[in-house]
Design an enzyme around this catalytic site. Structure first.
Site, PDB file in Angstrom:
ATOM      1  N   ASN A 168       0.847  -1.191   0.000  1.00 22.22           N
ATOM      2  CA  ASN A 168       0.000   0.000   0.000  1.00 22.22           C
ATOM      3  C   ASN A 168       0.881   1.239   0.000  1.00 22.22           C
ATOM      4  OD1 ASN A 168      -2.849   1.041   0.237  1.00 22.22           O
ATOM      5  ND2 ASN A 168      -1.808   2.241   1.826  1.00 22.22           N
ATOM      6  N   TRP A 186      -1.386   7.985  10.047  1.00 20.65           N
ATOM      7  CA  TRP A 186      -2.397   7.265   9.271  1.00 20.65           C
ATOM      8  C   TRP A 186      -3.637   7.175  10.128  1.00 20.65           C
ATOM      9  CZ3 TRP A 186       2.026   3.458   8.684  1.00 20.65           C
ATOM     10  CH2 TRP A 186       2.253   2.749   9.865  1.00 20.65           C
ATOM     11  N   ASP A 282      -5.038  22.067   9.538  1.00 24.52           N
ATOM     12  CA  ASP A 282      -5.427  20.997   8.622  1.00 24.52           C
ATOM     13  C   ASP A 282      -6.254  21.475   7.436  1.00 24.52           C
ATOM     14  OD1 ASP A 282      -5.610  18.249   7.812  1.00 24.52           O
ATOM     15  OD2 ASP A 282      -5.444  17.716   9.928  1.00 24.52           O
TER      16      ASP A 282
HETATM   17  C1  LIG Z   1      -1.766  16.649   1.198  1.00 24.31           C
HETATM   18  C2  LIG Z   1      -2.485  15.489   1.782  1.00 24.31           C
HETATM   19  C3  LIG Z   1      -2.225  15.110   3.101  1.00 24.31           C
HETATM   20  C4  LIG Z   1      -2.885  14.032   3.670  1.00 24.31           C
HETATM   21  N1  LIG Z   1      -2.604  13.688   4.966  1.00 24.31           N
HETATM   22  C5  LIG Z   1      -3.202  12.604   5.512  1.00 24.31           C
HETATM   23  C6  LIG Z   1      -2.876  12.202   6.832  1.00 24.31           C
HETATM   24  O1  LIG Z   1      -2.068  12.822   7.517  1.00 24.31           O
HETATM   25  N2  LIG Z   1      -3.492  11.104   7.332  1.00 24.31           N
HETATM   26  C7  LIG Z   1      -4.392  10.369   6.611  1.00 24.31           C
HETATM   27  O2  LIG Z   1      -4.891   9.366   7.112  1.00 24.31           O
HETATM   28  N3  LIG Z   1      -4.741  10.753   5.350  1.00 24.31           N
HETATM   29  C8  LIG Z   1      -4.152  11.841   4.795  1.00 24.31           C
HETATM   30  N4  LIG Z   1      -4.472  12.219   3.517  1.00 24.31           N
HETATM   31  C9  LIG Z   1      -5.501  11.460   2.774  1.00 24.31           C
HETATM   32  C10 LIG Z   1      -4.976  10.128   2.293  1.00 24.31           C
HETATM   33  O3  LIG Z   1      -3.780  10.290   1.593  1.00 24.31           O
HETATM   34  C11 LIG Z   1      -6.014   9.449   1.408  1.00 24.31           C
HETATM   35  O4  LIG Z   1      -7.155   9.192   2.200  1.00 24.31           O
HETATM   36  C12 LIG Z   1      -5.521   8.181   0.746  1.00 24.31           C
HETATM   37  O5  LIG Z   1      -6.517   7.710  -0.130  1.00 24.31           O
HETATM   38  C13 LIG Z   1      -5.210   7.087   1.754  1.00 24.31           C
HETATM   39  O6  LIG Z   1      -4.740   5.954   1.075  1.00 24.31           O
HETATM   40  P1  LIG Z   1      -5.032   4.474   1.587  1.00 24.31           P
HETATM   41  O7  LIG Z   1      -6.486   4.185   1.276  1.00 24.31           O
HETATM   42  O8  LIG Z   1      -4.094   3.629   0.797  1.00 24.31           O
HETATM   43  O9  LIG Z   1      -4.773   4.444   3.044  1.00 24.31           O
HETATM   44  C14 LIG Z   1      -3.829  13.304   2.923  1.00 24.31           C
HETATM   45  C15 LIG Z   1      -4.087  13.685   1.609  1.00 24.31           C
HETATM   46  C16 LIG Z   1      -3.437  14.764   1.037  1.00 24.31           C
HETATM   47  C17 LIG Z   1      -3.737  15.156  -0.372  1.00 24.31           C
HETATM   48 MN   LIG Z   2      -4.435   2.131  -0.687  1.00 24.32          MN
END
Ligand SMILES: Cc1cc2nc3c(=O)[nH]c(=O)nc-3n(C[C@H](O)[C@H](O)[C@H](O)COP(=O)(O)O)c2cc1C
Ligand SMILES: [Mn+2]
Length: 481
Positions: A168, A186, A282
């Protein structure tokens, strides 16, 4: 031609007049953030700070901060082209007869080319440091005055699902605690957190994590996509750029990272170790308050000889992440319509910061159809976070927020048409009664039917007769208006 790395993307932005180099010293504490905020809010260029204070590494920010930049990043003239490409694959059916099957071969070959490729070396290994490094050597931003410290905001966080071995890659911010330690933010619904829970369940002590900072734009962008669990972001990046992502093995774990990365942090998360993370200004436009999150121990850094540090800031909308999210909305519409063909269009306005408000138009076919669509969205991956869903009929243009407000507000009998449900809540929501736990609201703003118990006549929207319009077009000119 796919970008091979961040440098090629920066050059492409420059050539398109979408980049400004800042040759003088600017502080990574607050000042770069203020530059970035002003630039995105005024439709300005991406920024390359050549002399961030206290570091020899340039800072790149706002690379995705606008519709045109998103197009340059994904090498399209409209992100709808990607939606169309996806729709094409979704329509692929096994053709009849040999000739038909032969015709499908190029498409199948193309699909084969999306898969990431493991290579033995790459620019991210130009410098390998097992000790004597410090995260403070990098120009990590403090974004807002009340932030708990400096945060790595654009990291590609790689983990492996211990049960399936699948990779992932998610973007989860990382607060820098000291030279070798960061937070790992996360949120509980994300895949990194799920991998951590599985490791914990099997009684492991540690979980390997690798973080890439700066890569070709499609690869960076893939980390934010709301993909189903176990669907490899690197494969989707390969699809987006039309060329496999080259991956190299880490020095200290069996994880792989994009070979073209600017900087790679290798390390581990100790299962059970939590530390206060935040506050952090945020993307809600509010500070996320302090909370406990896992801790990343960095054991090795590999990087280019002359890396560029890629970052972003989030804050009161619209920010760079709004444009990344808007492209997600466009790209994922055909996938949503696979399950929900009645959906015509969706819009997540900037002010709704993605999860707070989703406007949906549907072709209504049966009583309470709007309710079915709401529940389906609440059950659809990260769309589960949608706090308010407004469903309108297909004749309403959801991209026109004023039209939605006008028609929806006219159409609702609030007590009858508003549905409250309980469900999982985005970790960033500060209003829910408990973290990650709260209510959502669905508004059925479609025209009500007799079959739905509505027996009064329903009025038409006012429109001028076309022949009168045509005549007045002429008279308008005659009047000199
Ligand atoms: C600039 C930016 C920062 C982000 N920071 C976080 C974070 O700190 N924690 C989090 O859980 N998701 C964060 N996200 C959202 C996740 O990257 C997004 O939900 C992603 O789809 C998660 O991938 P996954 O489904 O593989 O876990 C952020 C997105 C962006 C664009
Ligand atoms: Mn994913």
């Amino acid at each position: 031609m796919a970008y091979n790395d961040l440098g090629e993307f920066i050059r492409a932005l420059d050539q398109a007049g979408e980049l400004k180099r800042i040759p003088f010293e600017v502080d990574a504490v607050l000042e770069i953030a203020e530059f970035a905020d002003r630039a995105v809010k005024s439709g300005g260029p991406a920024l390359l700070f050549e002399k961030p204070k206290g570091s020899s590494i340039p800072v790149f920010i706002n690379g995705f901060a606008g519709e045109r930049k998103m197009q340059i990043a994904l090498e399209v003239s409209s992100v709808e082209e990607i939606a169309a490409r996806i729709a094409e694959y979704l329509e692929l059916r096994m053709p009849e007869g040999l000739i038909g099957k032969l015709k499908m071969l190029p498409k199948l070959a193309e699909m084969g080319s999306f898969f990431p490729k493991v290579v033995s070396k790459g620019p991210c290994k130009e410098v390998v440091r097992h000790d004597g490094f410090s995260l403070f050597d990098y120009p990590v931003l403090q974004c807002w005055p009340k932030d708990g410290g400096r945060f790595i905001t654009l990291p590609l966080v790689f983990t492996k699902n211990p049960d399936t071995g699948k990779r992932n890659c998610g973007m989860y911010r990382m607060q820098v605690y000291d030279e070798r330690t960061t937070g790992m933010h996360w949120q509980t619904h994300k895949q990194g957190a799920e991998h951590y829970r599985r490791r914990k369940h099997e009684g492991a002590q540690r979980m390997d994590v690798a973080v890439a900072i700066g890569a070709d734009p499609a690869t960076m962008y893939s980390a934010v996509l709301p993909l189903p669990p176990d669907l490899d972001e690197m494969m989707v990046a390969g699809f987006l750029r039309g060329k496999p992502v080259e991956m190299v093995k880490c020095e200290t774990s069996d994880l792989e990272v994009p070979a073209c990365a600017e900087i790679v942090l290798e390390g581990y998360v100790e299962i059970g170790e939590l530390r206060t993370e935040g506050p952090f200004g945020d993307h809600t436009g509010f500070y996320s308050l302090e909370d406990d999150y896992p801790v990343l121990h960095v054991t090795c850094i590999t990087q280019r000889k002359e890396p560029v540090y890629a970052t972003t800031i989030v804050g009161p909308p619209p920010m760079e992440d709004y444009y990344m999210g808007k492209a997600i909305e466009r790209i994922f519409l055909p996938l949503m319509r696979l399950q929900l063909p009645e959906v015509r269009d969706i819009n997540m306005p900037a002010e709704g910061i993605f999860h707070n408000l989703i406007l949906v138009s549907i072709r209504k076919s049966y009583p309470l159809h709007a309710r079915k669509v709401m529940h389906a969205i609440w059950g659809l991956g990260q769309a589960m976070f949608s706090k308010v869903i407004v469903v309108v009929d297909e004749d309403v243009d959801v991209q026109n927020v004023r039209e939605v407000a006008w028609k929806a507000l006219n159409n609702i009998d609030p007590e009858r048409d508003i549905q409250f449900v309980m469900g999982p809540i985005d970790s960033l929501d500060h209003s829910s009664r408990l973290p990650n736990f709260g209510s959502k609201m669905g508004i059925d703003a479609t025209r009500k039917w007799p079959e739905e118990g509505f027996t009064r006549p329903w009025p038409d929207v006012i429109e001028m007769a076309p022949e009168v319009k045509r005549r007045v077009d002429e008279l308008w000119k005659q009047a000199g208006l």
